[in-house]
Motif scaffolding. Sequence first.
Motif, PDB file in Angstrom:
ATOM      1  N   MET A   1       0.834  -1.206   0.000  1.00  0.00           N
ATOM      2  CA  MET A   1       0.000   0.000   0.000  1.00  0.00           C
ATOM      3  C   MET A   1       0.867   1.253   0.000  1.00  0.00           C
ATOM      4  O   MET A   1       0.563   2.232  -0.687  1.00  0.00           O
ATOM      5  CB  MET A   1      -0.948   0.000   1.197  1.00  0.00           C
ATOM      6  CG  MET A   1      -2.072  -0.986   1.090  1.00  0.00           C
ATOM      7  SD  MET A   1      -3.158  -0.898   2.532  1.00  0.00           S
ATOM      8  CE  MET A   1      -4.314  -2.202   2.185  1.00  0.00           C
TER       9      MET A   1
ATOM     10  N   VAL B   1      -4.462   0.590  -3.839  1.00  0.00           N
ATOM     11  CA  VAL B   1      -4.590   0.252  -2.421  1.00  0.00           C
ATOM     12  C   VAL B   1      -5.735  -0.735  -2.214  1.00  0.00           C
ATOM     13  O   VAL B   1      -5.623  -1.704  -1.459  1.00  0.00           O
ATOM     14  CB  VAL B   1      -4.796   1.532  -1.566  1.00  0.00           C
ATOM     15  CG1 VAL B   1      -5.238   1.190  -0.159  1.00  0.00           C
ATOM     16  CG2 VAL B   1      -3.513   2.355  -1.536  1.00  0.00           C
ATOM     17  N   ARG B   2      -6.845  -0.516  -2.916  1.00  0.00           N
ATOM     18  CA  ARG B   2      -7.992  -1.430  -2.780  1.00  0.00           C
ATOM     19  C   ARG B   2      -7.663  -2.824  -3.312  1.00  0.00           C
ATOM     20  O   ARG B   2      -8.160  -3.824  -2.790  1.00  0.00           O
ATOM     21  CB  ARG B   2      -9.215  -0.853  -3.499  1.00  0.00           C
ATOM     22  CG  ARG B   2      -9.783   0.355  -2.771  1.00  0.00           C
ATOM     23  CD  ARG B   2     -11.060   0.842  -3.440  1.00  0.00           C
ATOM     24  NE  ARG B   2     -11.381   2.174  -2.978  1.00  0.00           N
ATOM     25  CZ  ARG B   2     -11.485   3.242  -3.759  1.00  0.00           C
ATOM     26  NH1 ARG B   2     -11.336   3.133  -5.066  1.00  0.00           N
ATOM     27  NH2 ARG B   2     -11.781   4.413  -3.255  1.00  0.00           N
TER      28      ARG B   2
ATOM     29  N   ARG C   1      -5.892  -4.497  -0.596  1.00  0.00           N
ATOM     30  CA  ARG C   1      -6.869  -4.891   0.438  1.00  0.00           C
ATOM     31  C   ARG C   1      -7.579  -6.178   0.016  1.00  0.00           C
ATOM     32  O   ARG C   1      -7.727  -7.107   0.814  1.00  0.00           O
ATOM     33  CB  ARG C   1      -7.904  -3.785   0.657  1.00  0.00           C
ATOM     34  CG  ARG C   1      -9.006  -4.225   1.647  1.00  0.00           C
ATOM     35  CD  ARG C   1     -10.159  -3.277   1.727  1.00  0.00           C
ATOM     36  NE  ARG C   1     -10.810  -3.156   0.432  1.00  0.00           N
ATOM     37  CZ  ARG C   1     -11.704  -2.222   0.155  1.00  0.00           C
ATOM     38  NH1 ARG C   1     -12.029  -1.314   1.034  1.00  0.00           N
ATOM     39  NH2 ARG C   1     -12.270  -2.182  -1.037  1.00  0.00           N
TER      40      ARG C   1
ATOM     41  N   THR D   1      -6.302   0.094   5.143  1.00  0.00           N
ATOM     42  CA  THR D   1      -6.743   0.624   3.848  1.00  0.00           C
ATOM     43  C   THR D   1      -7.293   2.041   4.010  1.00  0.00           C
ATOM     44  O   THR D   1      -6.945   2.940   3.236  1.00  0.00           O
ATOM     45  CB  THR D   1      -7.828  -0.289   3.241  1.00  0.00           C
ATOM     46  OG1 THR D   1      -7.297  -1.604   3.114  1.00  0.00           O
ATOM     47  CG2 THR D   1      -8.280   0.221   1.886  1.00  0.00           C
TER      48      THR D   1
END
Length: 186
Positions: A14, A129-130, A133, A165
Amino acid sequence: MSDGADFVDLKRRMEGAITAFKSDIAALRTGRASANVLDPVTVEAYGSRMPLNQLANISVPEPRMISVSIWDKSMVSAVEKAIRESNLGLNPITDGVNLRIPLPELNEERRKELVKVAHNYAENARVAVRHVRRDGMDDLKKAEKDGDISKDESHDQAETVQKLTDDMISQIDSLLTDKETEIMQV
């Protein structure tokens, strides 16, 4: 915690997305010309997409001018095309194997265009980033299914992944807000 999500790896990935976002928005300069402005430009060359800085020297001879000296003269038109199509609002002037790129004065319309570009970079970082996650959540579901962790541990770790996140996305939003303020400042 036993198995499940590897939080160190998730955080590293991330933070990698945030680092890439920082370098993208650093290229959006409002005052002086910067060679970094051309960092996101990739050129169709030798059968693949290559970063511009692997095909040419980029320099800033004047405060409002970028100079690109292309090593292979057969690549001049491809480089010029890539710069024009890069959504940076730049219009290169060809001079043999050199391109001169005057930076336009930043009027309000141009500033708004730069803000849109910054928003696109931010959205790409949020998506990255998602994705990280999602990978972490998939690992948790697999570990729970395999019996490596309990349902409660899986739930707790899922909350930790979501919090990580949310923290990363708020950092992206904060960086975007700062850059937007810098761009719109006259």
